[in-house]
Design a protein around this motif. Structure first.
Motif, PDB file in Angstrom:
ATOM      1  N   SER A  77       0.765  -1.221  -0.055  1.00 20.54           N
ATOM      2  CA  SER A  77       0.079  -0.034  -0.118  1.00 20.54           C
ATOM      3  C   SER A  77       0.852   1.376  -0.117  1.00 20.54           C
ATOM      4  CB  SER A  77      -1.029   0.041   1.221  1.00 20.54           C
ATOM      5  OG  SER A  77      -0.319  -0.059   2.447  1.00 20.54           O
ATOM      6  N   GLU A  78       2.180   1.137   0.175  1.00 26.57           N
ATOM      7  CA  GLU A  78       3.080   2.277  -0.096  1.00 26.57           C
ATOM      8  C   GLU A  78       4.129   2.244  -0.892  1.00 26.57           C
ATOM      9  OE1 GLU A  78       2.237   4.055   4.435  1.00 26.57           O
ATOM     10  OE2 GLU A  78       4.184   3.073   4.110  1.00 26.57           O
ATOM     11  N   VAL A  79       4.852   3.147  -1.473  1.00 22.32           N
ATOM     12  CA  VAL A  79       6.001   3.074  -2.402  1.00 22.32           C
ATOM     13  C   VAL A  79       6.792   4.231  -1.728  1.00 22.32           C
ATOM     14  CG1 VAL A  79       5.187   4.577  -4.268  1.00 22.32           C
ATOM     15  CG2 VAL A  79       7.087   3.163  -4.445  1.00 22.32           C
ATOM     16  N   VAL A  80       8.357   4.046  -1.596  1.00 21.33           N
ATOM     17  CA  VAL A  80       8.948   5.151  -1.007  1.00 21.33           C
ATOM     18  C   VAL A  80       9.996   5.559  -1.929  1.00 21.33           C
ATOM     19  CG1 VAL A  80      10.698   5.361   0.913  1.00 21.33           C
ATOM     20  CG2 VAL A  80       8.379   4.263   1.509  1.00 21.33           C
ATOM     21  N   LEU A  96      12.902  10.482   0.903  1.00 25.34           N
ATOM     22  CA  LEU A  96      12.583  11.712   0.162  1.00 25.34           C
ATOM     23  C   LEU A  96      11.090  11.827  -0.015  1.00 25.34           C
ATOM     24  CD1 LEU A  96      15.100  10.932  -2.690  1.00 25.34           C
ATOM     25  CD2 LEU A  96      15.469  12.519  -0.562  1.00 25.34           C
ATOM     26  N   HIS A  97      10.319  11.010   0.037  1.00 31.15           N
ATOM     27  CA  HIS A  97       9.096  10.683  -0.166  1.00 31.15           C
ATOM     28  C   HIS A  97       8.341   9.480  -0.049  1.00 31.15           C
ATOM     29  CE1 HIS A  97       5.293  12.983  -1.544  1.00 31.15           C
ATOM     30  NE2 HIS A  97       5.091  12.107  -2.287  1.00 31.15           N
ATOM     31  N   SER A 386      13.786  18.475  -9.088  1.00 34.42           N
ATOM     32  CA  SER A 386      13.360  18.919  -7.931  1.00 34.42           C
ATOM     33  C   SER A 386      14.529  18.704  -6.764  1.00 34.42           C
ATOM     34  CB  SER A 386      12.001  18.439  -7.451  1.00 34.42           C
ATOM     35  OG  SER A 386      11.978  17.247  -7.067  1.00 34.42           O
ATOM     36  N   LEU A 387      15.177  17.454  -6.745  1.00 35.27           N
ATOM     37  CA  LEU A 387      15.997  17.054  -5.797  1.00 35.27           C
ATOM     38  C   LEU A 387      17.446  17.832  -5.934  1.00 35.27           C
ATOM     39  CD1 LEU A 387      15.274  13.109  -5.764  1.00 35.27           C
ATOM     40  CD2 LEU A 387      14.627  14.835  -4.048  1.00 35.27           C
ATOM     41  N   VAL A 418       9.824  19.650  -2.972  1.00 32.38           N
ATOM     42  CA  VAL A 418       9.937  18.311  -3.395  1.00 32.38           C
ATOM     43  C   VAL A 418       8.632  17.449  -3.224  1.00 32.38           C
ATOM     44  CG1 VAL A 418      11.250  16.229  -2.786  1.00 32.38           C
ATOM     45  CG2 VAL A 418      12.477  18.316  -3.266  1.00 32.38           C
ATOM     46  N   ARG A 419       8.072  17.645  -2.040  1.00 29.81           N
ATOM     47  CA  ARG A 419       6.822  16.808  -1.567  1.00 29.81           C
ATOM     48  C   ARG A 419       5.747  17.214  -2.664  1.00 29.81           C
ATOM     49  NH1 ARG A 419       8.356  17.922   3.805  1.00 29.81           N
ATOM     50  NH2 ARG A 419       6.902  19.755   3.831  1.00 29.81           N
ATOM     51  N   GLU A 420       5.498  18.485  -3.089  1.00 27.95           N
ATOM     52  CA  GLU A 420       4.886  18.965  -4.065  1.00 27.95           C
ATOM     53  C   GLU A 420       4.922  18.186  -5.229  1.00 27.95           C
ATOM     54  OE1 GLU A 420       2.131  20.793  -3.881  1.00 27.95           O
ATOM     55  OE2 GLU A 420       2.331  21.352  -1.663  1.00 27.95           O
TER      56      GLU A 420
END
Length: 596
Positions: A77-80, A96-97, A386-387, A418-420
């Motif tokens: 349910s998540e990717v990092v 990072l996100h 962005s990074l 970066v989050r955006e």
């Protein structure tokens, strides 16, 4: 193998060919499958199975077996995105996100409402043996592994192929009415000289299937995959491959890029070292390499999916980057679209023109899926920018990462940006409409003149409709004490279903007449708004809200669960309307246009 004659020859025993074998068997089509490899794939390359594919597997009794060994929703349910898994430096192991994915977390609601089951994750080397068992159970002695088609010709009536037993060297001849090329583009399309339009092949991806205990460094039990974007500018992704999942997983696939002109040492020891380097694991971590492979990602689509009596499907027809995970799913859905049509033509229920609809329907979908995957891949360039990744300048990249991750006002600002930016990658991981919302504007459908539903530019919001060409919307119905999906009304045996409202008497008569005249299996199912009013009860009102017809209307559903035709209400000659619609859908020469 002796010289033989079969209605359909399937070339290729990967996911597409094996799925085609299952679908053809259930459509009553005798066939032969030949695969040059000795066994199914040993590589875990393709792994994501989206909801539409799982719906198809449900239709053919495969889904429960897949869910029994695939990744549970809680572990995918998540990717990092992270700078590394391990390492002790100030910018190592920095997240990072993190994004919710594949219907997990907040997207769970729409995904659960719109489909019979969740998407799942089952790597290719685990899925293909399962599909092979289902195919062989249905068609014993019809799957020939370690047999290679070494050439073919076609004429007005069929295809003649040479097949070599790679164990004995024996060469046999197979005569078939039709040939399905599901060989990954190795030979069939090339023999036909079918051009592939698109781009790709500019760099190489190395894929490593390995075992290691990563539980100390893995970023959470819900995470299926972690993208590594290092301060040195290197990019890779590591994915859990089962049979255990989450923090308990000890088998993985690592994919990393080799720049153009560079060479990689693919030896087992060198690769194990490279895995530790990319993930920044301690030198004493036991990395056991199982398989190493390399490939060049492409974004290409064949100009034609049919040449005479030969059809292309899966990677033989379209190849896309791994972003968005659509390759195998598109392939299974190709086979699903074609199998019932071959069955209808071969047993005389349909005209040859029905087979033309395969290309008309599937080629535009392939172009859209390949284009979407390429867009997802290109968006990574925005993420890297962005990074502060500066390709070819590792010093500048390291400085930019240090600034990004610093505990300063500027670092906080950059991390907010970066989050955006990373949020835009939901086009890859929350593409609900891309997975369920494809439709066939032209082909084996009778348009009714209505406008299509809106499409979400980000690919997320799916709008269920019964407009001809669209997938049958899923809705839960009650039949006595049993809960069934609208999808369960359509089995895999190549029959049509006419879903009516509670006022179904005239449609039952019309359907019987059409079935007798055209020889088409046609089941009439009435759905009412209250118990006892019809065959099935729309207990929560979902079907009534999306059916697009009145109580006396009808929706005609094809064997592949796509809407073929609908009548908003019963007219004075429903028998003529339904009969004309079926003749047109089935490609009969005397078909006339009709609509409501």
């Amino acid at each position: 193998m002796r010289d033989t004659e079969v209605p359909v020859l399937v070339v290729g025993g990967g996911g597409c060919g094996l799925a085609a074998s299952v679908f053809l068997s259930d459509a009553g089509v005798r066939h032969l499958l030949v695969e040059r490899r000795e066994s199914t794939s040993v590589l875990p390359r393709a792994h994501y199975l989206n909801q539409r594919t799982m719906e198809i597997f449900r239709q053919y009794g495969i889904a429960d077996d897949v869910y029994g060994i695939s990744c549970p929703p809680d572990h995918m349910s998540e990717v990092v995105w992270s700078t590394s898994l391990g390492g002790g430096g100030p910018v190592d192991a920095r997240e990072l996100h993190r994004m919710e994915t594949f219907g997990g977390g907040s997207p769970t609601g729409p995904y659960a409402v719109d489909s019979t089951g969740p998407s799942t994750n089952l790597p290719q080397h685990r899925l293909e043996p399962l599909l092979r068992r289902h195919a062989e159970r249905r068609a014993p002695d019809s799957l020939l592994f370690h047999h290679e088609m070494t050439g073919f010709t076609q004429d007005e009536h069929g295809v003649t192929a040479r097949v070599t037993d790679r164990t004995t060297g024996e060469v046999s001849t197979v005569r078939a009415r039709y040939l399905l090329g599901a060989d990954g583009g190795r030979s069939v399309g090339k023999t036909l000289d079918v051009a592939m339009d698109g781009a790709g092949g500019g760099f190489t991806i190395i894929s490593v299937h390995f075992s290691a205990d990563l539980s100390r460094w893995w970023p959470g039990d819900k995470v299926l995959m972690t993208h590594i974007i290092s301060p040195e500018g290197e990019v890779s992704v590591v994915v859990a491959t089962g049979p255990r999942w989450g923090l308990a997983s000890d088998e993985w696939a690592l994919h990393f890029r080799v720049p153009p002109g560079a060479e990689a040492d693919l030896g087992t020891e060198a690769i194990a070292v490279r895995v530790r380097e990319l993930l920044k694991l301690p030198g004493d971590v036991d990395v056991r390499v199982h398989h190493v492979s390399e490939y060049r990602p492409e974004a290409v689509v064949a100009r034609s999916f049919r040449v005479g009596r030969v059809f292309l499907a899966g990677d033989a027809a379209h190849r896309q980057p791994p972003a968005a995970g659509g390759g195998l799913n598109t392939a299974v859905q190709d086979a699903h679209n074609l199998a019932w049509k071959l069955g209808a033509v071969l047993d005389g229920r349909a005209g040859e023109a029905l087979l033309d609809s395969y290309e008309a329907e599937r080629l535009p979908v392939a172009r859209r899926n390949v284009g979407w995957a390429m867009n997802c891949l290109l968006n990574y360039g925005v993420l890297f920018a962005s990074l502060g990744v500066v390709h070819g300048r590792p010093e500048a990249t390291r400085a930019n990462f240090a600034e990004l991750l610093a505990d300063t006002p500027l670092g906080q600002t950059r991390r907010t940006v970066v989050r955006e930016v990373f949020g835009t990658q939901r086009i890859e991981y929350q593409a609900h409409d891309i997975e369920l919302g494809h439709s066939y504007p032209a082909g084996a459908v009778v348009p009714d003149g209505t406008e299509p539903p809106p499409r979400d530019p980000t690919g997320a919001t799916y709008h269920p409709v019964t407009r001809p060409g669209h997938r049958l919307p899923h809705a839960w119905l009650r039949h006595g004490d049993t809960r069934v999906s609208t999808h369960d009304l359509v089995d895999g045996r190549a029959g049509f279903v006419l879903i009516t409202g509670p006022l179904s008497e005239c449609w039952a008569v019309a359907a019987k007449q059409a079935e007798d005249t055209l020889g088409v299996p046609l089941t009439v199912v009435s759905v009412g708004g209250r118990a006892g009013a019809a065959d099935y009860w729309d207990a929560d009102g979902t079907w009534t809200a999306v059916r697009g017809t009145g109580d006396d209307g009808a929706v005609l559903v094809r064997p592949d669960q796509h809407i073929a035709w609908r009548s908003a209400q019963a007219g004075p000659r429903v028998d003529q309307e339904l009969g004309a619609a079926l003749r047109r859908i089935l490609g009969h020469a005397d078909a006339t246009a009709t609509g409501s």
